[in-house]
Design an enzyme around this catalytic site. Structure first.
Site, PDB file in Angstrom:
ATOM      1  N   ASN A  55       4.237  -5.145  -8.377  1.00 24.47           N
ATOM      2  CA  ASN A  55       4.777  -3.804  -8.131  1.00 24.47           C
ATOM      3  C   ASN A  55       6.135  -3.925  -7.456  1.00 24.47           C
ATOM      4  OD1 ASN A  55       4.771  -0.925  -7.830  1.00 24.47           O
ATOM      5  ND2 ASN A  55       4.199  -1.181  -5.678  1.00 24.47           N
ATOM      6  N   LYS A  67      -0.294   5.987  -9.386  1.00 17.60           N
ATOM      7  CA  LYS A  67      -1.742   6.125  -9.170  1.00 17.60           C
ATOM      8  C   LYS A  67      -2.287   4.808  -8.644  1.00 17.60           C
ATOM      9  CE  LYS A  67      -2.003  10.186 -11.169  1.00 17.60           C
ATOM     10  NZ  LYS A  67      -1.547  11.206 -10.238  1.00 17.60           N
ATOM     11  N   ARG A 112     -12.059  10.777 -12.703  1.00 16.31           N
ATOM     12  CA  ARG A 112     -11.427   9.529 -12.248  1.00 16.31           C
ATOM     13  C   ARG A 112     -12.129   8.280 -12.827  1.00 16.31           C
ATOM     14  NH1 ARG A 112      -6.873   7.377  -9.113  1.00 16.31           N
ATOM     15  NH2 ARG A 112      -7.053   5.445 -10.242  1.00 16.31           N
ATOM     16  N   LEU A 142      -4.786   1.747  -8.708  1.00 19.98           N
ATOM     17  CA  LEU A 142      -5.555   1.068  -9.754  1.00 19.98           C
ATOM     18  C   LEU A 142      -6.960   0.770  -9.228  1.00 19.98           C
ATOM     19  CD1 LEU A 142      -2.776  -1.368 -10.952  1.00 19.98           C
ATOM     20  CD2 LEU A 142      -3.765   0.496 -12.303  1.00 19.98           C
ATOM     21  N   GLY A 198      11.488   6.277 -15.086  1.00 18.06           N
ATOM     22  CA  GLY A 198      11.530   5.094 -15.947  1.00 18.06           C
ATOM     23  C   GLY A 198      12.824   4.311 -15.982  1.00 18.06           C
ATOM     24  N   HIS A 250       8.662  -1.815  -4.836  1.00 17.43           N
ATOM     25  CA  HIS A 250       8.567  -0.742  -3.845  1.00 17.43           C
ATOM     26  C   HIS A 250       9.914  -0.572  -3.129  1.00 17.43           C
ATOM     27  CE1 HIS A 250       6.513   1.994  -1.211  1.00 17.43           C
ATOM     28  NE2 HIS A 250       7.224   1.459  -0.225  1.00 17.43           N
TER      29      HIS A 250
HETATM   30  C1  GAR Z   1      11.235   3.192  -7.884  1.00 18.46           C
HETATM   31  O1  GAR Z   1      12.134   3.417  -6.831  1.00 18.46           O
HETATM   32  C2  GAR Z   1      10.041   2.405  -7.386  1.00 18.46           C
HETATM   33  O2  GAR Z   1      10.372   1.475  -6.404  1.00 18.46           O
HETATM   34  C3  GAR Z   1       9.178   3.506  -6.835  1.00 18.46           C
HETATM   35  O3  GAR Z   1       9.287   4.532  -7.795  1.00 18.46           O
HETATM   36  C4  GAR Z   1      10.601   4.511  -8.333  1.00 18.46           C
HETATM   37  C5  GAR Z   1      10.520   4.616  -9.834  1.00 18.46           C
HETATM   38  O4  GAR Z   1      11.799   4.787 -10.382  1.00 18.46           O
HETATM   39  N1  GAR Z   1       7.839   3.085  -6.644  1.00 18.46           N
HETATM   40  C6  GAR Z   1       7.098   3.439  -5.593  1.00 18.46           C
HETATM   41  O5  GAR Z   1       7.489   4.199  -4.724  1.00 18.46           O
HETATM   42  C7  GAR Z   1       5.702   2.839  -5.558  1.00 18.46           C
HETATM   43  N2  GAR Z   1       5.091   3.041  -4.304  1.00 18.46           N
HETATM   44  P1  GAR Z   1      12.029   4.710 -11.939  1.00 18.46           P
HETATM   45  O6  GAR Z   1      10.936   5.584 -12.551  1.00 18.46           O
HETATM   46  O7  GAR Z   1      13.390   5.285 -12.167  1.00 18.46           O
HETATM   47  O8  GAR Z   1      11.894   3.272 -12.359  1.00 18.46           O
END
Ligand code: GAR
EC number: 2.1.2.2
Length: 181
Positions: free
Chosen positions: A100, A86, A60, A88, A12, A102
């Site tokens: 999102n 997850k 699910r 959607l 988070g 990434h």
């Molecule tokens: C982040 O690096 C985000 O880009 C990645 O999860 C992490 C969450 O960090 N998301 C993915 O890989 C989605 N495919 P956080 O919980 O510290 O914000």
């Protein structure tokens, strides 16, 4: 005030960063499907309203329906995925505007563990992507990207730190633009 729902499954840090930077300009609520996620503790501290549907407690289809109904009730301007791990359901993707973040330069290294995958592959440049969510895995239209040169000899931990710094810089900026703040 416009409302967004941030969806997160784990640590988070992006959630906390967005709340700290934009919390006075936009109404923010958190959703998590993982009742043990650290993001929930962050939300408590920041006094952000939190919704939890425990993914492991439902089939699910049931989970998808509950989540759809919850989001419909909240009527957010935008749904913001920040480490929501997850998929959607198409019904949710079709109904709401969803973005999102990434941790790679898509379309390279979609899915999970993308920082490590890029690091192990030996690419010289990686980065962060913010994109619209469609029904694929990290395939939606790209909104913003920022690249990062991978210095020779850098550790994976340091690279992860740098990627998160970029995420914390660009996600609030994209949100501001999209929400007209
Ligand atoms: C982040 O690096 C985000 O880009 C990645 O999860 C992490 C969450 O960090 N998301 C993915 O890989 C989605 N495919 P956080 O919980 O510290 O914000």
């Amino acid at each position: 005030m416009k409302k967004i729902v941030i969806m997160a499954s784990g640590n988070g840090s992006n959630f906390e960063n967005i709340v700290k930077k934009l919390g006075n300009q936009v109404d923010i609520e958190l959703f998590s499907e993982n009742k043990n996620a650290y993001v929930i503790k962050r939300a408590e501290k920041l006094k952000v309203k939190t919704h939890i549907i425990d993914f492991k407690s439902y089939y699910r289809d049931e989970y998808d329906e509950k989540l759809y109904n919850l989001l419909k009730k909240q009527t957010p301007e935008l749904i913001v995925l920040a480490g929501y791990m997850k998929l959607l359901s198409p019904k949710i993707v079709d109904k709401f505007k969803i973005i999102n973040i990434h941790p790679s330069l898509l379309p390279a290294f979609p899915g999970v563990n993308s920082i490590k995958k890029a690091y192990n592959y030996g690419v010289k440049i990686t980065g962060v992507t913010v994109h619209w969510v469609d029904n694929g895995i990290d395939t939606g239209k790209i909104i913003e990207q920022k690249s990062l040169k991978i210095d020779k000899g850098i550790s994976l931990e340091k690279l992860e730190e740098k990627i998160h710094e970029i995420e914390h810089e660009i996600y609030p900026c994209v949100l501001k633009k999209l929400l007209g703040l």
